[in-house]
Write an enzyme that holds these catalytic residues in place. Sequence first.
Site, PDB file in Angstrom:
ATOM      1  N   THR A 217       3.512   6.965   5.119  1.00 53.53           N
ATOM      2  CA  THR A 217       3.143   6.563   6.482  1.00 53.53           C
ATOM      3  C   THR A 217       4.424   6.553   7.291  1.00 53.53           C
ATOM      4  O   THR A 217       5.507   6.456   6.722  1.00 53.53           O
ATOM      5  CB  THR A 217       2.564   5.121   6.449  1.00 53.53           C
ATOM      6  OG1 THR A 217       1.377   5.104   5.664  1.00 53.53           O
ATOM      7  CG2 THR A 217       2.266   4.560   7.821  1.00 53.53           C
ATOM      8  N   ARG A 245     -12.295   6.596   3.859  1.00 58.54           N
ATOM      9  CA  ARG A 245     -11.449   5.419   3.599  1.00 58.54           C
ATOM     10  C   ARG A 245     -10.455   5.245   4.750  1.00 58.54           C
ATOM     11  O   ARG A 245      -9.780   6.178   5.170  1.00 58.54           O
ATOM     12  CB  ARG A 245     -10.700   5.606   2.280  1.00 58.54           C
ATOM     13  CG  ARG A 245      -9.726   4.460   1.925  1.00 58.54           C
ATOM     14  CD  ARG A 245      -8.306   4.751   2.372  1.00 58.54           C
ATOM     15  NE  ARG A 245      -7.327   3.788   1.837  1.00 58.54           N
ATOM     16  CZ  ARG A 245      -6.067   3.727   2.232  1.00 58.54           C
ATOM     17  NH1 ARG A 245      -5.605   4.566   3.145  1.00 58.54           N
ATOM     18  NH2 ARG A 245      -5.240   2.858   1.711  1.00 58.54           N
ATOM     19  N   VAL A 246     -10.376   4.043   5.277  1.00 63.90           N
ATOM     20  CA  VAL A 246      -9.404   3.721   6.318  1.00 63.90           C
ATOM     21  C   VAL A 246      -8.465   2.660   5.755  1.00 63.90           C
ATOM     22  O   VAL A 246      -8.923   1.682   5.167  1.00 63.90           O
ATOM     23  CB  VAL A 246     -10.112   3.208   7.596  1.00 63.90           C
ATOM     24  CG1 VAL A 246      -9.106   2.661   8.594  1.00 63.90           C
ATOM     25  CG2 VAL A 246     -10.942   4.331   8.219  1.00 63.90           C
ATOM     26  N   GLY A 247      -7.170   2.881   5.934  1.00 66.70           N
ATOM     27  CA  GLY A 247      -6.194   1.925   5.416  1.00 66.70           C
ATOM     28  C   GLY A 247      -5.799   0.906   6.460  1.00 66.70           C
ATOM     29  O   GLY A 247      -6.533   0.608   7.410  1.00 66.70           O
ATOM     30  N   THR A 268       4.334   0.009   5.701  1.00 69.26           N
ATOM     31  CA  THR A 268       3.922   1.178   4.937  1.00 69.26           C
ATOM     32  C   THR A 268       3.684   0.717   3.500  1.00 69.26           C
ATOM     33  O   THR A 268       4.206  -0.301   3.081  1.00 69.26           O
ATOM     34  CB  THR A 268       4.996   2.282   4.956  1.00 69.26           C
ATOM     35  OG1 THR A 268       6.199   1.787   4.352  1.00 69.26           O
ATOM     36  CG2 THR A 268       5.306   2.746   6.377  1.00 69.26           C
ATOM     37  N   GLY A 269       2.925   1.509   2.774  1.00 71.11           N
ATOM     38  CA  GLY A 269       2.630   1.139   1.391  1.00 71.11           C
ATOM     39  C   GLY A 269       1.143   0.945   1.193  1.00 71.11           C
ATOM     40  O   GLY A 269       0.328   1.490   1.949  1.00 71.11           O
ATOM     41  N   GLY A 271      -2.221   0.111   1.650  1.00 76.95           N
ATOM     42  CA  GLY A 271      -2.939  -0.399   2.809  1.00 76.95           C
ATOM     43  C   GLY A 271      -3.897  -1.517   2.480  1.00 76.95           C
ATOM     44  O   GLY A 271      -4.068  -2.458   3.265  1.00 76.95           O
TER      45      GLY A 271
HETATM   46  N1  GLY Z   1      -0.375   2.298   4.421  1.00 78.38           N
HETATM   47  C1  GLY Z   1      -1.084   3.495   4.559  1.00 78.38           C
HETATM   48  C2  GLY Z   1      -2.416   3.458   3.949  1.00 78.38           C
HETATM   49  O1  GLY Z   1      -2.639   2.734   2.985  1.00 78.38           O
HETATM   50  O2  GLY Z   1      -3.281   4.166   4.405  1.00 78.38           O
END
Ligand code: GLY
Length: 368
Positions: A217, A245-247, A268-269, A271
């Site tokens: 990200t 899928r939405v993070g 980031t990482g 989600g």
């Molecule tokens: N941090 C990005 C995601 O998990 O989509």
Amino acid sequence: MIKTEHSASSRRLFLVSAAGGVTGLSALAASTLSGVAPASAAEPRSLPQPGRFPLKAISSDNGLEATRKAYELLAAGADTLDAAIAGVTLVEDDPNDNTVGLGGLPNENGVVQLDAAVMHGPTHKAGAVAALERIRNPAQVARLVMRQTDHVLLVGAGALEFACANGFQEQDLLTERARKIWLYWKQTHGATDDWLPPADEEIDPEVRQYFKRHTGTIHLAAMNAIGDLSCVTSTSGLAFKLPGRVGDSPILGAGLFVDNQVGSCGSTGRGEANLLNLSSYAGVEQMRQGKPPREAGLAVLRDVVRRSEPRLLDDQGRAKFDLKLYLIAKDGTHAGVSLWGPEKFAVTDAAGTRHEACESLYQREAKA
Ligand code: GLY
């Protein structure tokens, strides 16, 4: 032309500053002018003077050039959000970054679905898009959601329709390299399907280094000379995710959050860990309660681990996943923190463009 969104207080500050009348103001007066409430009348917060906030842009590891671009625009007087988005656009346009925009790794079906959010501190407005296909600059679309609608988040087909109505060009975002990585994943990840793994000599060496499934990200936050803050998070999300899928990235409070009087935080990482903990909101809240960025970020990470379900922890109680937070406090200090180190993040300020080390809860063992 750069469209600016300075708040009334910001404009007032700028005018005062431009008139040259602020240099000798006390920190209390400075904080009042900038809309920052002092801790108490007797105990003014020691903020830099108006016009003396440190210009800066900080970002995830992959945003070095993005911070340089954002800083250049800040120095030229651009709005903090416009500067941050311009930086992120560089990475969204880069086919070699397979975590964002063009070249991002696709979902389980080989389709690139992008998430992004933008948040503008001076107006406390935001916009976001999720599961957006075929548009390489989701952060720019998110800015239009913020500016042109009474909504904050558009998803899927509706987000694409909105982008096209605004003149964004559709294109196939799956690069050849991303397609090969996805194909290898299909051929190797399941033991009970009909795909057979390729012979070792058939694997493209350029692709081999990307085989680890990941969540990449970009997050970028910018502060200007009058202390306004904005930030952006943009991603192709978890590689090979379930379609739809939405993070955390497009969810305010999870992937990013700004309180213009306090600071900004983005992530980031993994989600899902952020969604369960609203880590970016929590990071700003920790700063509001007085912690400096480093301590604020580490406190949030400890809470994430404390609340994680056992399957996500190792036998020492450490997270099996990674998560990074990038924080700027209103006093101009900043930090990057991560569950696992060594990790680095990108910074451009008066001292130049560089990577700095994240503070980490745990250290990976060095490879022999
Ligand atoms: N941090 C990005 C995601 O998990 O989509």
